[in-house]
Write an enzyme that holds these catalytic residues in place. Sequence first.
Site, short mmCIF file in Angstrom:
data_model
loop_
_atom_site.label_atom_id
_atom_site.label_comp_id
_atom_site.label_asym_id
_atom_site.label_seq_id
_atom_site.Cartn_x
_atom_site.Cartn_y
_atom_site.Cartn_z
N GLU A 1 25.93 92.60 14.63
CA GLU A 1 25.46 93.29 15.84
C GLU A 1 26.03 92.63 17.10
O GLU A 1 26.41 93.32 18.05
CB GLU A 1 23.94 93.31 15.87
N GLU B 1 19.56 94.40 6.97
CA GLU B 1 18.18 94.18 7.42
C GLU B 1 17.14 94.93 6.59
O GLU B 1 16.01 94.46 6.41
CB GLU B 1 18.02 94.58 8.89
#
Length: 721
Positions: free
Chosen positions: A116, A136
């Site tokens: 990210e 995640e």
Amino acid sequence: MAKKIGVTMEVGNDGVAVITITNPPVNSLASPIIAGLKEKFQDANQRNDVKAIVLTGNNGRFSGGFDINVFQQVHKTGDLSLMPEVSVELVCNLMEDSRKPVVAAVEGLALGGGLELAMACHARVAAPKAQLGLPELTLGVIPGFGGTQRLPRLVGLAKATDMILLSKSILSEEGHKLGLVDALVPPGDLLSASRKWALDIADGRKPFLRSLHRTDKIGSLSEARAILKNSRQLAKKIAPNMPQHHACIEVIEEGIVHGGYSGVLKEAEVFKQLVLSDTAKGLVHVFFAQRATSKVPNVTDVGLKPRPIKKVAIIGGGLMGSGIATALLLSNIRVLLKEINTEYLMKGIKSVEANIKGLVSRGKLTQDKAGKALSLLKGVLDYTEFKDVDMVIEAVIENIQLKQSIFKELEKVCSPHCILASNTSTIDLDVIGEKTNSKDRIVGAHFFSPAHLMTLLEIVRSKNTSAQVILDLMAVGKAIKKVPVVVGNCIGFAVNRTFFPYAQAAHMLTNLGVDLFRIDSVITSFGLPLGPFQLGDLAGHGIGLAVGPIYAKVYGDRMFNSPLTELLLKSGRNGKINGRGFYIYEKGSKPKPDPQVLSIVEESRKLTNIMPGGKPRSVSDKEIVEMILFPVVNEACRVLDEGVVIRAADLDIASVLGMSFPSYRGGIVFWADMVGPKYIYERLKRLSETYGGFFKPSRYLEERAMKGMLLSESQSSRSRM
Ligand SMILES: CCC[C@H](O)CC(=O)SCCNC(=O)CCNC(=O)[C@H](O)C(C)(C)COP(=O)([O-])OP(=O)([O-])OC[C@H]1O[C@@H](n2cnc3c(N)ncnc32)[C@H](O)[C@@H]1OP(=O)([O-])[O-]
Ligand SMILES: NC(=O)c1ccc[n+]([C@@H]2O[C@H](COP(=O)([O-])OP(=O)(O)OC[C@H]3O[C@@H](n4cnc5c(N)ncnc54)[C@H](O)[C@@H]3O)[C@@H](O)[C@H]2O)c1
């Protein structure tokens, strides 16, 4: 020595500031790292001598993502303020909206928060074979540093939802083709190429692209909605009991409909709800529990080094032997497969070939690798070539005398350093080695069927097995991509012993008048892939009948004697193996409940005669789950009490990998602690008053319930190891 962690910044004469993350082993984004990144980006943005920025990770790894230990602290305390504010303050404001271009120099891996951060940079330069992904969801949360918004904008919505929902990572080569990576360069050129790219953006030779502002890969709203509709169907299929998949799709949709920044804000809000969910608690527990299994006191902490295991002999080429051989061959370990005659040997070799062919046809193995693996296999009918093997794994039928005579023979034909392992599922290792002088090198290597696919390897340590032998087998287990869990010696070891009440309880409920197909369906809705009856069909009822007396001998005080298995076998139903059990098995179709079984069930009910007042007992779905799984928890308590596992979390991993207990429930002990030991104790006590010893709460459970302690709280150890 304390490990050095932090973020550094070096500004070169070219005006490029290189910001480097150091937090071994994976450069996870712990709170001091995030604070360091904020400080360095602020500094770089303000300094007049900095024209452009390169972000990278130390020691060949960009970053493995946000520090998962923080999730665990949040779970323990319930304190959400432990989560740092990152997605707006650092990622949007200081990085993406910076007036100075930022380039990510990615090597090794960029996962979760790591990827990210890279996606918030204005370009990504990567070394070959770097692993890129947003895993995640496997932790019960969603990407929380803007990944739900930027990945679709960089690789397209369909690919991004696929990567996120399935937690599938890709290599930088594929990332380059997709546009996630702007340039692929050799590791030695990574920093210089990234510096140059950053300067090219600063000087206008390359475009200054902000991922969140891009729309070119999203497509029209109707196209996006069609993709998200498919994603919702996928989520329903792969994660029916988990909230994070659907929540993630909602967040992605928000960004598509109302723009990336709105998506980032919604992502942060949803993340905070999910991080406190029971699913996240269970999955984060499993993450750490799995890694803890590789720490075995007095084995991995005493300075021993694993010895190389290059050649392994397997005795018995049946179901298990052929599966174990497959697993070893796939990891380039030479295998001698011994059988009793040519016919059985050919059968064994054919099974190995079929296992490997199956992997090729499912696209999991290349033809080349399959050929290489098979070239390492040799079939034999005697022990002549056993003299130079490093390890033997015995996988003959479950017969004490046969195993004892084989181990006596092995002691003579193998070299003194050779490890002597047995795949027995029920026989005491001390009994197997009784007639030898090699007790220190005898060990259990308990694989689960199908052995080339199931990842659990129970390593059974008798009171004589040496630490070196345990360590060697752990290393082999890891080399063949298993998760080794070291357990103590007892009938059934950790997994089969803990779960023996699973089928027993199901039989009791059926004899009490509950429909067996309903029981299976309730248990699969709870999250186990197969209910107890379908599992029995899969294992084969012959096995169930054979091992019953072995368990009865030691655990007889808590057995339910059901005539159902015997009646089933009498009517010619051995399970999946002969196409008929409780279900009917036809090639190419799903197992079908067989209504004809109901008359056999009726016969069993007449024989047991336990229905209250002769009438079927009416039970809720919740009661079914409790009556089947609480006795399993009760046995797990005895396993903990007797020190069969090193720590409670080992039993969680063993239950997840050996029994497919849902990982999002954290494993059998973790789940029981979430339900509450006191509640489980009281339910079992009441059930035992009505139905007897099968449900009688164990001493350990009672003690914990009375003291208000968790089952997993460390015990005063009577460890067998
Ligand atoms: C708001 C937040 C938003 C954000 O979107 C959320 C995230 O990023 S969530 C995160 C998303 N990222 C992920 O889900 C990636 C999770 N990690 C992995 O998948 C693997 O560890 C990795 C592939 C990185 C390395 O595999 P390998 O080479 O076989 O090595 P290994 O597996 O044996 O690990 C070695 C040691 O490193 C430790 N550790 C590792 N990662 C983390 C971490 N993030 N943190 C802390 N620790 C971590 C691990 O515990 C072990 O410690 P120990 O004390 O030695 O037992
Ligand atoms: N089936 C399972 O799900 C499972 C799971 C874990 C462990 N186990 C254990 O693994 C072992 C093997 O089980 P299986 O299901 O593969 O049995 P199997 O009957 O499929 O295979 C056993 C093989 O051993 C061979 N054999 C017998 N004596 C031999 C000898 N002296 N030398 C060489 N080969 C010999 C037989 O010919 C047969 O092919 C048993 O101890 C069992 O308890 C089984």
